[in-house]
Design an enzyme around this catalytic site. Sequence first.
Site, PDB file in Angstrom:
ATOM      1  N   ASP A 135       0.843  -1.187   0.000  1.00  0.00           N
ATOM      2  CA  ASP A 135       0.000   0.000   0.000  1.00  0.00           C
ATOM      3  C   ASP A 135       0.877   1.235   0.000  1.00  0.00           C
ATOM      4  O   ASP A 135       2.103   1.164   0.135  1.00  0.00           O
ATOM      5  CB  ASP A 135      -1.009  -0.007   1.154  1.00  0.00           C
ATOM      6  CG  ASP A 135      -0.401   0.274   2.515  1.00  0.00           C
ATOM      7  OD1 ASP A 135       0.832   0.499   2.590  1.00  0.00           O
ATOM      8  OD2 ASP A 135      -1.152   0.270   3.503  1.00  0.00           O
ATOM      9  N   ASP A 182      -6.021   2.298  -0.996  1.00  0.00           N
ATOM     10  CA  ASP A 182      -4.662   2.444  -1.530  1.00  0.00           C
ATOM     11  C   ASP A 182      -3.873   1.145  -1.372  1.00  0.00           C
ATOM     12  O   ASP A 182      -2.641   1.148  -1.381  1.00  0.00           O
ATOM     13  CB  ASP A 182      -3.931   3.592  -0.825  1.00  0.00           C
ATOM     14  CG  ASP A 182      -3.729   3.339   0.660  1.00  0.00           C
ATOM     15  OD1 ASP A 182      -4.640   2.767   1.291  1.00  0.00           O
ATOM     16  OD2 ASP A 182      -2.669   3.714   1.201  1.00  0.00           O
TER      17      ASP A 182
END
Length: 635
Positions: free
Chosen positions: A516, A559
């Site tokens: 991420d 994300d």
Amino acid sequence: MVHKISLDALDSINLDLDKPTRLWQRDKHAIYWLGITDKTAFRCNSYLIVDGEEAILVDPGNRSFFNQILSRLSQIIPPEQVTGMILCHQDPDVAASMVDWLNINPGMQVFSTPRTHVLLLHYGSCNYTQYDVEKNNHFILPSGAELVFYPAPFLHSPGAFVTYDSEAGYLFSGDIWAALDIDWKLIVTSFKDHRLKLDLFQKDYMASNLATRGFVQSLSDCDIQAILPQHGSIIGPRHIVEALDYLKKLQCGTDLIYAGLDHAFKDYSGAYDIGAWKQDDQDFDFETDGIDREIDLEGLPSSQDSGIKNDQLQEALLQAQRVAKIRDNALNALKIAETKLRVSEERTRMLLKAAGEGIFGLDKEGLVTFINPAAQLLLGFTEHEFIRGNIHKLIHHTLPDGSPYHENDCKILSSIQDGRLTRVMDEIFWRKDETPFPVEYITAPIRSEKDGKIDGVVVVFSDISDRQLMQAELEYNANYDGLTGLINRHKFNSLLKKECRRSMRYKNPLSLIMYDIDNFKKANDVHGHLEGDRVLREVKDEINRILRSEDYHCRWGGDEFIILTPDTSLTKVMVLAERCRKAVCEHGFSGIGLITISLGIIQYMPGESIDTMLKRVDDLLYLAKQNGRNRVEGE
């Protein structure tokens, strides 16, 4: 102030049918035709009742035409001022766009019957304000004008109803008095010509004469100035009496299907008086009914002069009258039969012309015998070019890959040989300009009335290009992330299961990378969501440049991303993950600055569950974050 357009004069006005048309107005109370410019016999009408700062939409239509109706309505009032919509029944051509209107104004009242409200929920909006027109059949508008709701059961829906605007005298009739008309005009100019267009709809969709007569009787207190149906033309004041009389006498639905149960004969066309067959709804008796039992013999030779007894002469004249009556009835029946045939032929012609699907007919040799306008438009041929042509050579000669489509394999021609109804879901036809398009079609054999042998087939086809594009779009949306274009979690899980099975079967290594973006929320908050979206896409692009074509890159959520690398050991995936980390770190994110990622990596352990795999790699990603970010953690 009254602004009242003469409905009878509208036909001669050069109307702009792409704009709303005001039909009636008194002070702040007005009625508009919003219409739909769909060029088919099933053209739909939507109407708007405006009362001061509020408005009620009548039969808004299906979702395909929502933007068209919205655009026209917006020329009159802001859409959020629509406080209600009247839905005369639940069919999509009336009600499907209700969800779109409720999105504009969730507090909008929906006027309908309980039977209809139950079905409206299937359009996807359950929490709306229901107005029960059966329980409260009068609705007072802000100006004091009144809407009155009259039930119209089984015309054509059990929960159907009509709406009467008592201020204007306008009756919003839904499917009642609806017509099929390809040569559409806003206002009926000749009711005689309009009858056939009414028949094409009313005889099929209305339940019975008992229902239509009962409905007309219920309107006896209404001073109707205009009838505004959902299909076809508006009926103005000079045709109201004819329209009511038409419905009272209409033979429809069960009257036609089960005509033999309680009627000897029905006048299908309505054009001829069949009183000679029916008197006061009682069966006609050829032996006695309609014949004068006492015939005036004045002027005839006396029995003394002729030698004939009065009773003999009386019986002879009675017999002659019987014969004349039978002859008259036979002639009348012939006229009725001819009229029915003419109506049937005209109806077939209009339906073929009006149909949105392409339709053509073939003889037993596969040569074209007729083609409707829709087929001409879809295929690019004129009727003259198409008639008597070999259908296979014209439109069905080549397969999608460019190879020849042999006549022996042609399903259209096969249906002529085997006489079976055939439905084909996905083939291609070729236009005159040699461009292909996907079609769905049905072939139905035509049999001779004499011997039942196959004379040819009728083919009904549709261009399914839009459907295929929609299906492709739906499939894409179900499997791919809209922002990054990467596969989504649903698609990834399916691929992961497949690759795990393959890894176990062939003993090949399989590894996962989960990563991420470090401090993404902070960057998103500082620079805004649009810049945040740009970061997600650029990170994805940088990593895609490094991955192999056989690797699977997925946006896991927010994300967070995950990469599946078949045939890759833990050692190799560590190298790959480090390259990805470095590429993102060294990439210049314009206007934002340094962006880094943290990564966790694992190698699949044969036999472990998907959930276990995902937890392992997620834990390692978390460890990378704890250990300072911008790093790779593996087992």
